[in-house]
Scaffold this active site. Structure first.
Site: not given
Ligand SMILES: [Zn+2]
Length: 199
Positions: A130, A172, A182
């Site tokens: 992330e 993603h 994203d």
């Molecule tokens: Zn994601």
């Protein structure tokens, strides 16, 4: 006396030598008081997710590791860590990279299956990273965020022999079945893949 085989002794000796060669400042517990040896990536700070937010496994024995999945948090860095620590959220990633300084938190051990891709098959075969920011706010994608994330991804690829290309380092949005967008159109993939290859 039951003497150990010479080969075993030699391996022990080599392992001890390798550890002694690591400068103290680079050991994870020398930074921020993190739990010794909890992290897989030496530069990461251990910020564990709640054990209800991932699946314990023994990768790469149980599943091959084929992908690194790139995410953007749509949350602040501290809020992301809080979400991963909340068992009601049922979500996690292996790593979170902070926007301002590229600081890396590890939340799930690489051997375990983080719940980040929204696709069980891809979760089992990937490491999820992330990045603090929002897909429509490119200012969060700082030079240091790209550089520190690329170092992390390069280390993961080296460990599991994952090719450093766009077929294996994916967004993603490229995970089958996902409705997530994203890291979004502002993520500079050309630059990122180049940084991973030269890290
Ligand atoms: Zn994601």
């Amino acid at each position: 006396m039951d003497r150990p085989r010479p080969g075993l002794n030699r391996r022990r000796f080599l392992r001890g030598t390798a550890l002694a060669a690591v400068p103290y400042a680079l050991l994870p517990d020398a930074r921020a008081g993190a739990t010794a040896q909890a992290v897989d990536y030496p530069l990461a700070e251990w910020q564990p997710a709640n054990s209800g937010n991932y699946t314990v496994s023994n990768r790469p024995t149980t599943y091959p590791l084929d992908y690194v999945v790139i995410h953007v948090t749509q949350e602040t860095y501290p809020n992301t860590l809080s979400i991963f620590q909340n068992p009601a959220k049922k979500v996690s990633a292996h790593y979170v990279v902070r926007s301002a300084d590229g600081h890396v938190a590890q939340c799930v051990r690489e051997a375990n299956i983080a719940w980040h891709a929204g696709n069980w098959d891809y979760n089992t075969r990937s490491i999820g990273i992330e990045h603090e920011g929002w897909v429509d706010q490119p200012a969060y994608f700082t030079n240091t965020l790209y550089e520190q994330s690329a170092r992390l991804t390069a280390a993961v690829c080296d460990t599991y022999r994952i090719p450093k290309d766009r077929a294996h380092i994916i967004g993603h949005y490229e995970v089958p079945g996902t409705d997530h967008t994203d890291p979004g159109p502002n993520w500079d993939w050309t630059r990122y893949i180049r940084l991973v290859n030269f890290a």
